[in-house]
Design a protein around this motif. Structure first.
Motif, PDB file in Angstrom:
ATOM      1  N   ASN A  23     -29.710  49.419  23.565  1.00  0.00           N
ATOM      2  CA  ASN A  23     -29.935  48.070  24.085  1.00  0.00           C
ATOM      3  C   ASN A  23     -29.311  46.993  23.213  1.00  0.00           C
ATOM      4  N   VAL A  24     -28.419  47.402  22.294  1.00  0.00           N
ATOM      5  CA  VAL A  24     -27.817  46.460  21.355  1.00  0.00           C
ATOM      6  C   VAL A  24     -26.314  46.366  21.618  1.00  0.00           C
ATOM      7  N   VAL A  25     -25.796  45.127  21.604  1.00  0.00           N
ATOM      8  CA  VAL A  25     -24.357  44.900  21.747  1.00  0.00           C
ATOM      9  C   VAL A  25     -23.778  44.579  20.366  1.00  0.00           C
ATOM     10  N   TYR A  26     -22.882  45.439  19.883  1.00  0.00           N
ATOM     11  CA  TYR A  26     -22.276  45.256  18.570  1.00  0.00           C
ATOM     12  C   TYR A  26     -20.920  44.566  18.718  1.00  0.00           C
ATOM     13  N   ILE A  27     -20.641  43.664  17.804  1.00  0.00           N
ATOM     14  CA  ILE A  27     -19.368  42.946  17.782  1.00  0.00           C
ATOM     15  C   ILE A  27     -18.455  43.632  16.776  1.00  0.00           C
ATOM     16  N   GLU A  28     -17.278  44.059  17.234  1.00  0.00           N
ATOM     17  CA  GLU A  28     -16.327  44.751  16.370  1.00  0.00           C
ATOM     18  C   GLU A  28     -15.059  43.920  16.217  1.00  0.00           C
ATOM     19  N   TYR A  29     -14.471  44.012  15.024  1.00  0.00           N
ATOM     20  CA  TYR A  29     -13.251  43.256  14.717  1.00  0.00           C
ATOM     21  C   TYR A  29     -12.122  44.233  14.416  1.00  0.00           C
ATOM     22  N   GLU A  30     -10.995  44.057  15.070  1.00  0.00           N
ATOM     23  CA  GLU A  30      -9.826  44.911  14.835  1.00  0.00           C
ATOM     24  C   GLU A  30      -8.994  44.323  13.693  1.00  0.00           C
ATOM     25  N   TYR A  31      -9.028  44.973  12.537  1.00  0.00           N
ATOM     26  CA  TYR A  31      -8.351  44.453  11.355  1.00  0.00           C
ATOM     27  C   TYR A  31      -6.991  45.079  11.097  1.00  0.00           C
ATOM     28  N   ASP A  32      -6.633  46.144  11.862  1.00  0.00           N
ATOM     29  CA  ASP A  32      -5.338  46.785  11.628  1.00  0.00           C
ATOM     30  C   ASP A  32      -5.022  47.698  12.812  1.00  0.00           C
ATOM     31  N   ARG A  33      -3.740  48.096  12.875  1.00  0.00           N
ATOM     32  CA  ARG A  33      -3.302  49.087  13.862  1.00  0.00           C
ATOM     33  C   ARG A  33      -2.408  50.100  13.160  1.00  0.00           C
ATOM     34  N   VAL A  34      -2.636  51.394  13.444  1.00  0.00           N
ATOM     35  CA  VAL A  34      -1.879  52.470  12.804  1.00  0.00           C
ATOM     36  C   VAL A  34      -1.148  53.268  13.871  1.00  0.00           C
ATOM     37  N   ASP A  54     -29.862  38.124  21.224  1.00  0.00           N
ATOM     38  CA  ASP A  54     -30.562  38.461  22.464  1.00  0.00           C
ATOM     39  C   ASP A  54     -30.697  37.267  23.396  1.00  0.00           C
ATOM     40  N   THR A  55     -30.546  36.073  22.840  1.00  0.00           N
ATOM     41  CA  THR A  55     -30.801  34.862  23.636  1.00  0.00           C
ATOM     42  C   THR A  55     -29.541  34.072  23.963  1.00  0.00           C
ATOM     43  N   ASP A  56     -28.484  34.228  23.173  1.00  0.00           N
ATOM     44  CA  ASP A  56     -27.273  33.434  23.383  1.00  0.00           C
ATOM     45  C   ASP A  56     -26.045  34.332  23.244  1.00  0.00           C
ATOM     46  N   PRO A  57     -25.267  34.537  24.317  1.00  0.00           N
ATOM     47  CA  PRO A  57     -24.098  35.440  24.271  1.00  0.00           C
ATOM     48  C   PRO A  57     -22.949  34.900  23.422  1.00  0.00           C
ATOM     49  N   GLU A  58     -23.040  33.653  22.959  1.00  0.00           N
ATOM     50  CA  GLU A  58     -21.998  33.081  22.122  1.00  0.00           C
ATOM     51  C   GLU A  58     -22.296  33.242  20.627  1.00  0.00           C
ATOM     52  N   LEU A  59     -23.516  33.719  20.317  1.00  0.00           N
ATOM     53  CA  LEU A  59     -23.924  33.842  18.918  1.00  0.00           C
ATOM     54  C   LEU A  59     -24.181  35.299  18.561  1.00  0.00           C
ATOM     55  N   MET A  60     -24.068  35.588  17.269  1.00  0.00           N
ATOM     56  CA  MET A  60     -24.340  36.944  16.792  1.00  0.00           C
ATOM     57  C   MET A  60     -24.988  36.873  15.411  1.00  0.00           C
ATOM     58  N   LYS A  61     -25.653  37.958  15.039  1.00  0.00           N
ATOM     59  CA  LYS A  61     -26.224  38.094  13.707  1.00  0.00           C
ATOM     60  C   LYS A  61     -25.190  38.852  12.862  1.00  0.00           C
ATOM     61  N   PRO A  62     -24.585  38.212  11.836  1.00  0.00           N
ATOM     62  CA  PRO A  62     -23.489  38.835  11.091  1.00  0.00           C
ATOM     63  C   PRO A  62     -23.985  39.819  10.033  1.00  0.00           C
ATOM     64  N   ASN A  63     -23.050  40.628   9.518  1.00  0.00           N
ATOM     65  CA  ASN A  63     -23.326  41.494   8.374  1.00  0.00           C
ATOM     66  C   ASN A  63     -22.328  41.183   7.258  1.00  0.00           C
ATOM     67  N   GLN A  64     -22.301  42.020   6.223  1.00  0.00           N
ATOM     68  CA  GLN A  64     -21.421  41.749   5.087  1.00  0.00           C
ATOM     69  C   GLN A  64     -19.943  41.839   5.467  1.00  0.00           C
ATOM     70  N   ASN A  65     -19.608  42.666   6.461  1.00  0.00           N
ATOM     71  CA  ASN A  65     -18.212  42.765   6.888  1.00  0.00           C
ATOM     72  C   ASN A  65     -17.715  41.434   7.455  1.00  0.00           C
ATOM     73  N   PHE A  66     -18.588  40.718   8.134  1.00  0.00           N
ATOM     74  CA  PHE A  66     -18.213  39.406   8.659  1.00  0.00           C
ATOM     75  C   PHE A  66     -17.817  38.467   7.521  1.00  0.00           C
ATOM     76  N   LEU A  67     -18.592  38.461   6.427  1.00  0.00           N
ATOM     77  CA  LEU A  67     -18.277  37.609   5.276  1.00  0.00           C
ATOM     78  C   LEU A  67     -16.962  38.029   4.637  1.00  0.00           C
TER      79      LEU A  67
END
Length: 392
Positions: A23-34, A54-67
């Motif tokens: 039930n969780v939508v994860y945001i992934e970032y593509e940092y390279d292509r091989v 869960d309340t706003d599709p434009e917002l996310m809870k970040p982790n250390q990778n985001f920083l």
């Protein structure tokens, strides 16, 4: 670990992917292509940077990778953090706490800071070492899962950190350095490794920021800072800051006066070639300090010494310095015409470096030869680079 605040989902065209799991939508970032030549297909390399709100599709809870991948992203100025992670990262903290105790830093800092400020000061120092970052905006995230030196491990916001840093006075900094250097053994011979660098500044109208000679020229004014380091005991001794217009040669004489003022007598300096000048050599002689300094190889004197001794030691085993893979020779010579004594010059030759440079030159000549053949029996002018190797 996900941070306890929300940020906007980055808008990077073609780089952001939403992947739903349970039930969780994860945001992934593509940092390279091989590219895989055997399969003739390009594989994207992605990392999870947060999970959707869960309340706003434009917002996310970040982790250390985001920083890590979005260090300049705008973060909330204040974070409602009243809890701490159930798992604290304590290993490096214990090591640094032991070092702090052995160096009596608590006693020294206690002379210049109150209990709250001293704890916060130590936390900021340890934070910069563990996180390899000194941005105040990320400090609250560090406090979430690391033990602290503040009383009852109280967590402070980034605005409190900035207020504290602004409150530190020159008298406190100078007093700390004086007390720190008072504990040194002035009768022991030590070698100080000294170097400086500069930083571009975009902070606005600051007194010491001036246009100078930055290592990376971004068109911004700069300030210089330097650190003196005891190479034998592996301890920093003192630091300095200078206006951006001062060069390395001028800085050295200020530093020598400071070392003398602290009471250091039996010391030698290990210096980079940026400090090489007759004035600095004379000043170190005046202070009674010995030194090892890298010289500028293309200066007239040094170039002359190298050519005079070329071929006399490069292939003799007696001159081999096995630990460093070079051949060396020491000669005595005056540094300048009015020099009152002869100096020791240490010449080194690396066979591996010679081989690499020879291969580079051969490849360059081969490329130039192929280029010349393209214009055989044609009229064309070539630049001075070709005249160095060819009779045109």
């Amino acid at each position: 670990m996900y941070l306890d605040f929300l940020v906007k989902v980055p808008t990077v065209k073609g780089k952001i992917t939403r992947r739903k799991k349970s039930n969780v939508v994860y945001i992934e970032y593509e940092y390279d292509r091989v590219y895989d030549p055997s399969r003739k297909y390009t594989f994207p390399k992605r990392v999870t940077i947060g999970k959707l709100s869960d309340t706003d599709p434009e917002l996310m809870k970040p982790n250390q990778n985001f920083l890590k991948y979005f260090p300049d992203a705008e973060l909330p100025e204040s974070k409602n953090r009243t809890s701490r992670s159930s798992c604290l990262r304590v290993g490096t903290y214990f090591v640094l706490r032991k070092i702090i105790e052995e160096c009596s830093l608590n006693d020294i800092l206690g002379k210049y800071f109150g209990s709250r400020d001293m704890g916060l000061f130590l936390d900021l120092a340890v934070y910069s070492i563990i996180a390899e970052n000194n941005a105040a905006q990320y400090y609250p995230d560090y406090t979430y899962n690391h033990p602290l030196f503040t009383e009852k491990m109280k967590q402070y916001s980034d605005s409190t950190v900035l207020d504290f840093l602004n409150s530190v006075t020159d008298d406190q900094s100078t007093g700390f350095l004086n007390t720190w250097n008072e504990s040194r053994n002035y009768h022991e011979k030590i070698y100080i490794s000294y170097d400086s660098t500069n930083k571009n500044c975009q902070a606005g109208d600051i007194k010491m920021v001036e246009f100078g000679h930055p290592k990376v020229d971004m068109g911004e004014p700069v300030f210089n800072y330097a650190v003196a380091y005891d190479t034998h005991n592996q301890e920093p001794l003192f630091y300095e800051k200078y206006p951006g217009s001062l060069n390395d040669i001028s800085q050295l004489q200020f530093m020598l006066d400071k070392a003398s003022g602290y009471g250091y007598k039996k010391i030698g300096f290990i210096l980079d070639r940026g400090y090489f000048s007759c004035e600095n050599i004379q000043y170190m002689d005046k202070c009674g300090y010995s030194f090892v300094i890298m010289v500028k190889g293309m200066s007239a004197l040094v170039n002359e010494l190298i050519l005079e001794n070329k071929g006399t030691f490069e292939n003799k085993r007696v001159n081999n310095i096995y630990e460093y893979g070079v051949y060396g020779k020491t000669i005595r010579h005056k540094l300048y015409a009015s020099d009152k004594k002869e100096r020791y010059f240490h010449l080194y030759h690396s066979i591996s470096k010679e081989s690499a440079e020879r291969i580079e030159i051969e490849n360059r000549i081969n490329q130039m030869t192929q280029y010349l053949k393209k214009y055989q029996n044609k009229v064309k002018e070539f630049g001075p680079g070709f005249e160095k190797y060819f009779n045109l």
